[in-house]
Structure formats: C-alpha cells, structure tokens
Scaffold this motif. Structure first.
Motif, PDB file in Angstrom:
ATOM      1  N   ASP A  37       0.798  -1.221   0.000  1.00 38.79           N
ATOM      2  CA  ASP A  37       0.000   0.000   0.000  1.00 38.79           C
ATOM      3  C   ASP A  37       0.832   1.274   0.000  1.00 38.79           C
ATOM      4  O   ASP A  37       0.277   2.362  -0.008  1.00 38.79           O
ATOM      5  CB  ASP A  37      -0.909   0.030   1.241  1.00 38.79           C
ATOM      6  CG  ASP A  37      -1.818  -1.175   1.286  1.00 38.79           C
ATOM      7  OD1 ASP A  37      -2.309  -1.565   0.221  1.00 38.79           O
ATOM      8  OD2 ASP A  37      -2.013  -1.716   2.377  1.00 38.79           O
ATOM      9  N   SER A  38       2.155   1.177   0.057  1.00 41.83           N
ATOM     10  CA  SER A  38       2.983   2.370   0.210  1.00 41.83           C
ATOM     11  C   SER A  38       3.044   3.182  -1.074  1.00 41.83           C
ATOM     12  O   SER A  38       3.439   2.682  -2.122  1.00 41.83           O
ATOM     13  CB  SER A  38       4.408   1.974   0.608  1.00 41.83           C
ATOM     14  OG  SER A  38       5.253   3.099   0.573  1.00 41.83           O
ATOM     15  N   PRO A  39       2.672   4.493  -1.041  1.00 43.13           N
ATOM     16  CA  PRO A  39       2.735   5.323  -2.237  1.00 43.13           C
ATOM     17  C   PRO A  39       4.120   5.884  -2.500  1.00 43.13           C
ATOM     18  O   PRO A  39       4.335   6.526  -3.513  1.00 43.13           O
ATOM     19  CB  PRO A  39       1.755   6.460  -1.907  1.00 43.13           C
ATOM     20  CG  PRO A  39       1.836   6.581  -0.424  1.00 43.13           C
ATOM     21  CD  PRO A  39       2.064   5.191   0.085  1.00 43.13           C
ATOM     22  N   GLU A  40       5.084   5.648  -1.601  1.00 48.62           N
ATOM     23  CA  GLU A  40       6.399   6.258  -1.751  1.00 48.62           C
ATOM     24  C   GLU A  40       7.353   5.432  -2.605  1.00 48.62           C
ATOM     25  O   GLU A  40       8.476   5.843  -2.860  1.00 48.62           O
ATOM     26  CB  GLU A  40       7.044   6.463  -0.365  1.00 48.62           C
ATOM     27  CG  GLU A  40       6.352   7.514   0.484  1.00 48.62           C
ATOM     28  CD  GLU A  40       5.168   6.956   1.238  1.00 48.62           C
ATOM     29  OE1 GLU A  40       5.030   5.723   1.299  1.00 48.62           O
ATOM     30  OE2 GLU A  40       4.364   7.751   1.746  1.00 48.62           O
ATOM     31  N   ASN A  88      -5.910   6.632  -7.524  1.00 51.93           N
ATOM     32  CA  ASN A  88      -6.392   6.086  -6.256  1.00 51.93           C
ATOM     33  C   ASN A  88      -6.549   7.200  -5.227  1.00 51.93           C
ATOM     34  O   ASN A  88      -6.427   8.390  -5.556  1.00 51.93           O
ATOM     35  CB  ASN A  88      -5.467   4.973  -5.754  1.00 51.93           C
ATOM     36  CG  ASN A  88      -4.061   5.487  -5.442  1.00 51.93           C
ATOM     37  OD1 ASN A  88      -3.819   6.689  -5.304  1.00 51.93           O
ATOM     38  ND2 ASN A  88      -3.116   4.570  -5.329  1.00 51.93           N
ATOM     39  N   GLN A  89      -6.806   6.853  -3.994  1.00 54.12           N
ATOM     40  CA  GLN A  89      -7.042   7.847  -2.949  1.00 54.12           C
ATOM     41  C   GLN A  89      -5.821   8.714  -2.682  1.00 54.12           C
ATOM     42  O   GLN A  89      -5.944   9.834  -2.192  1.00 54.12           O
ATOM     43  CB  GLN A  89      -7.476   7.151  -1.655  1.00 54.12           C
ATOM     44  CG  GLN A  89      -8.851   6.503  -1.753  1.00 54.12           C
ATOM     45  CD  GLN A  89      -9.279   5.841  -0.462  1.00 54.12           C
ATOM     46  OE1 GLN A  89      -8.457   5.588   0.418  1.00 54.12           O
ATOM     47  NE2 GLN A  89     -10.561   5.556  -0.335  1.00 54.12           N
ATOM     48  N   ASP A  90      -4.636   8.190  -2.994  1.00 52.59           N
ATOM     49  CA  ASP A  90      -3.405   8.962  -2.822  1.00 52.59           C
ATOM     50  C   ASP A  90      -3.040   9.750  -4.069  1.00 52.59           C
ATOM     51  O   ASP A  90      -1.937  10.272  -4.177  1.00 52.59           O
ATOM     52  CB  ASP A  90      -2.248   8.023  -2.453  1.00 52.59           C
ATOM     53  CG  ASP A  90      -2.488   7.297  -1.142  1.00 52.59           C
ATOM     54  OD1 ASP A  90      -2.964   7.955  -0.209  1.00 52.59           O
ATOM     55  OD2 ASP A  90      -2.214   6.097  -1.070  1.00 52.59           O
ATOM     56  N   ASN A  91      -3.972   9.802  -5.037  1.00 54.85           N
ATOM     57  CA  ASN A  91      -3.755  10.509  -6.303  1.00 54.85           C
ATOM     58  C   ASN A  91      -2.617   9.894  -7.112  1.00 54.85           C
ATOM     59  O   ASN A  91      -1.906  10.580  -7.851  1.00 54.85           O
ATOM     60  CB  ASN A  91      -3.474  12.003  -6.067  1.00 54.85           C
ATOM     61  CG  ASN A  91      -3.995  12.853  -7.205  1.00 54.85           C
ATOM     62  OD1 ASN A  91      -5.059  12.583  -7.766  1.00 54.85           O
ATOM     63  ND2 ASN A  91      -3.253  13.884  -7.574  1.00 54.85           N
ATOM     64  N   VAL A  92      -2.449   8.596  -6.981  1.00 56.86           N
ATOM     65  CA  VAL A  92      -1.437   7.842  -7.728  1.00 56.86           C
ATOM     66  C   VAL A  92      -2.149   7.011  -8.779  1.00 56.86           C
ATOM     67  O   VAL A  92      -3.132   6.332  -8.474  1.00 56.86           O
ATOM     68  CB  VAL A  92      -0.627   6.930  -6.783  1.00 56.86           C
ATOM     69  CG1 VAL A  92       0.331   6.055  -7.573  1.00 56.86           C
ATOM     70  CG2 VAL A  92       0.134   7.765  -5.770  1.00 56.86           C
TER      71      VAL A  92
END
Length: 529
Positions: free
Chosen positions: A95-98, A194-198
């Motif tokens: 789940d990590s966006p980084e 997605n929710q993280d704008n990715v």
C-alpha cells in the motif's frame, strides 16, 4: 490486500494474496510453491507483524535477495520490492505510495523517472471537451464536417458498446476494447487515480493476445495528470529529446497517445495506447478523436463510481445498523462523528442481559420454536438499546451484550445504559403478560451493568474481524449478570458514583465474583431520576 506477483524463469506468472504467515519454497506444501531447481524446499518466510509484512530467509542454500541485495535476518517489505529466489522474481505489492517503482499489476509498471520526454503534440482535454459543434449553416468546408461526424460516430459507438452497466471492471475493459478497435493501437491501458492521487492500472489489453509486460513512463503520465493535456509522441527510438525516458526507449515504441479521463474539471485517470507497427502511425486527428472518446468514457466511469459509492454507502449503513441506533448510523456515515478503528482505550458502560432457565426452556420446545422465542426477545431488547443510542456488541446464545461510549464517545454513557436496562425489564414484563395470556411461559431475564476503562476496537484474524470491547470492566459486567436473579439489574460502585443520588439502589453488600481476587460491592438498580 497485499499480494505477491511471481515471475518464473520460463516466463510464467501468477499472483498470491498474502496471509498472516506465508512460506516460500519448492515443496508443494509451501504457501507459495516456486518450481525453481535452485530454490530450497523451505526457502523463505513472509509474516505480517506490527502493520507490515516482513521477509526472512530460513536457511536456504542460495540465499534470499531484495532488490538485488542479499538479506540478513528479518527485513521489512516495501511496495514495489523485487524479491529474488534463484532465477525467480517476486514482486511485492502493498500500500505504500512512496515506492520508486510501483508494481501496480501483473502487466504494467510505472517507472518514476524525472527525464524530459519529447511530446510531438499537445491538446488541452478540457478545451476539447467544451468545444461545440457548429450549426449546419456555419459549416463552410468538408474538413470540419468530417471532423464533427467522426466525433459523433466515436461517441455513438462508445455508447452503443457500453450499454447501461455500472460494473466498473467490466466497463473499463469494454472502453479499452473500443479504444483499441477504432485507433488501431497494439496495446492499451487504463489507469485510474487512487485515494493517494497515484495512477493505478485497472485494465490492460493487447490486440494480439500476448501477455507482454508494459512499462510506462511517469514523464508522460505526469504531463497528463498535472497539465490535463492529451499528448502524442512518436518515433521514441530516434528522438534524442526523449533523453533518459528509458521505459519508452527500451520497448522501441514508435507511436503513443496518452489522454486524460476528464469528468468536467476533475481528472479520473488516463488512457494510454501505443503501437510499434510504424513510425508516426498516430496523428493529431487520432489524438483529438481519442480525447473526445476519453471525455465520454470518463462520464461513464464517474457514473459507475457514483453507483459504487452509493452501494458502499448502503452496505456501510446496513452493517452499522446492526450495531448502532439509526440516528448514530446517519451521523457516522455522514462523518459528523467518527468511529475509530483499532484498539482504543475508552470510558464506557457495558450491559449483559440473558434469559434465566434457558436450558430447561430449550428442552421443552423444538429448535425452531426456541429460535422464534429468542428472536422475539432480542427484537424487543435491541430496539431499546438503539433507542438509547447504545451499540449492540454481540449475541452469545441467549445472552445480549451492549455498550455505551464506544465506538461513539458519550459523556452520559452510564445514564443511557441504566435507563435502557430499566426499560428492558419493564418491556419484558409487558411482553410476558401477553405471553401468559396466550398460554405461553414467561421469559425471565437478568442484567449486569458496569462502567469504567476498557479497550474497544476491531479484533480477530486477518480474514475476519469484528468490533468488540474487552477488559476487566467487561468481565465484571458479565459476572454481575451471572450473579443476578430473574428481573434483577446488578451494578457496581463506578456506576453509582457516576450517577450520584439520582440513581436509587438497594445495597446488597459485597460478594466475591468469579475470577476476582477481592470482594465486589453489589447494588440492585431500582430507578433513575
């Protein structure tokens, strides 16, 4: 759910959803079997601890590697990590966006590269969206007429192909099928934010049916995301302006289009099509048509998202309505109050109520009749719990457990619980008069109440979790219920101190409850002013 994507030396590929404990090795009893001769029978272990997945080698002969580095001891996995066991590559999807490189699906990877990409043409998607058709009397050339006709044809065919379905996955696949059909592209992918704008790939197609891996350049995607431009690039292998955009160069893409999915001013994602047939196979006209197509497709996706949101909202309301009173459900769903997940220390009041003599009653009636009696009893009691804004924790056989003050904070949780307990016994008396008048035996119940500090949260396994409360406060309330006699409501000093002289009780003295080292003062609740 976090998962592994396993790429075998022969080009095969499969996915494995991760459990709490996962073993990797050549033996068929392993959670993830890896048919690689240099992989040990029991090679590595992945476990879920403290909110993360951890990888460790378990004495393999050839070692375990993450991103090319052999691990020593237990190592935390990050989204996009590549695990190497022999010649087998395993991508960890979390789940990590980084993560620098996100392995977003089995076929698509986005490479986060900062190089400048050459774009042959740009088109503002919003301008294309807002561009109006000319009245018939204002059309002075055949070229404009043909352009307008082509736009209408594409939109008509898209609407015909999509129908009225709201299943998002099916919708995306049909959109991509149609995009490949009219554009003549080799491959296509739809990415949604997605929710993280990715951007995450949600649909992938290859006209030749090949299971090729598609590498996308974040350079192009960022252009589309940030500027809302539809972009056309061509002859990437010959154009030095692509600079370090290795993800395009290494595949020899000759022509590519990437256009935003715009629902009004909002960007939902993007469509990218590419071909390697001939240099410059896509033209500016193709880019404009694909942009019109994408704008129409975006409206369908937005509608599907609204339908999904409405369905999720309905499911949330349904699930919450089984725990909370209707007015609290509405406040939680609208965000007026928050339901905190995870273990939270709370000040709350717990109520247990069960039927006296339930075993003899069960022996006198057949199972269906017993279930009917329980359903009638619980229907009345749960309605009272909800009327006093309590939370139904669970049913335990013939016993009901309710809580006030969790998951929603309530300053007056003790008062609400006591008033509910009194009404429950009063309503049961009314119900029994009806039962006796109809020749049935009365149902007698007892109640235990306690307030204090407890832990509230979602508990269980990684597969099944439920909201509950635990702690000495809960255990004492349960013991009080067991100690009470029919029609009696037993409580303790904390409840008495919380409500003061408004609460009228009989002091029953102290008694040693099961599991308690010291005697506990007991009080029978009579009334509450």
């Amino acid at each position: 759910m976090s998962r592994l994507i396993v790429m075998t030396p022969d080009g095969g590929q499969h996915e494995q959803n991760l459990r709490a404990i996962n073993t990797l090795g050549r033996h068929p009893e392993q959670t993830v079997q890896i048919l690689d001769r240099v992989v040990s029978k029991e090679h590595a272990l992945i476990t879920f601890t403290d909110g993360d997945y951890w990888l460790q080698d378990i004495g393999s002969r050839n070692g375990t590697f993450i991103n090319g580095v052999q691990i020593r001891g237990r190592t935390r996995l990050k989204d996009g990590d590549t695990i190497s066991l022999g010649a087998t590559r395993i991508f960890f999807v979390g789940d990590s966006p980084e993560s620098r490189v996100r392995q977003l699906s089995g076929n698509v990877t986005i490479h986060a590269m900062a190089s400048e990409t050459a774009i042959r043409s740009r088109l503002q998607a919003i301008e294309a969206q807002q561009r109006e058709f000319l009245p018939e009397s204002d059309i002075v050339d055949e070229h404009t007429l043909r352009q307008d006709y082509e736009k209408l044809r594409v939109v008509f065919e898209l609407n015909t192909a999509l129908g009225d379905g709201t299943d998002l996955e099916d919708l995306l696949n049909r959109i991509l099928d149609k995009a490949l059909e009219f554009s003549g592209a080799d491959r296509g992918v739809i990415l949604l934010l997605n929710q993280d704008n990715v951007p995450e790939p949600r649909a992938y197609k290859n006209r030749q049916g090949k299971d090729e891996h598609l590498d996308l350049s974040s350079t192009i995607l960022n252009e589309v995301m940030t500027q809302h431009n539809a972009v056309l690039s061509s002859d990437a292998t010959m154009d030095s302006r692509f600079g370090g955009s290795h993800s395009i160069i290494m595949q020899g893409i000759r022509s590519a289009m990437c256009v935003p999915l715009m629902a009004g001013p909002e960007i939902l994602g993007m469509i990218q099509l590419d071909t390697r047939i001939a240099t410059g196979v896509f033209t500016e006209k193709d880019l404009q048509i694909l942009t019109v197509f994408a704008n129409e497709a975006a409206l369908r996706i937005a509608n599907a998202n609204l339908a999904l949101a409405a369905e999720a909202d309905a499911i949330a309301r349904h699930n919450l309505s089984r725990l909370l009173s209707p007015n609290l459900v509405e406040e939680v769903v609208t965000g007026a109050i928050a339901v905190e997940q995870g273990g939270q220390t709370r000040e709350a009041t717990v109520l247990f109520m069960d039927i006296c003599g339930f075993t003899p009653m069960s022996e006198k009636h057949d199972p269906q009749a017993v279930i009917g009696i329980l359903n009638e009893f619980f229907e009345i009691m749960v309605d009272i719990v909800f009327r006093h804004d309590g939370t139904l924790d669970k049913f335990i056989g013939d016993e009901l457990m309710a809580v006030w003050g969790a998951p929603v904070h309530q300053d007056d949780h003790a008062e609400r619980a006591v008033r509910a307990a009194l009404e429950m016994q009063s309503s049961l008396a009314d119900f029994n008069r009806f039962r006796v008048a109809n020749g049935a035996d009365p149902i007698l119940a007892r109640t235990g109440l306690n307030c204090g500090t407890l832990v509230a949260g979602y508990m269980g396994s990684t597969k099944t979790m439920s909201y509950t409360v635990i702690g000495d406060t809960v255990n004492t309330a349960a013991r009080l219920c067991q100690r009470a006699v029919a029609g009696q409501i037993l409580t303790t000093t904390p409840v008495l101190e919380s409500l003061g002289p408004r609460l009228h009780v009989d002091d029953l003295g102290a008694a040693t409850l099961k599991g308690k080292a010291n005697a506990t003062p007991l009080y029978q609740v009579l009334s509450l002013d």
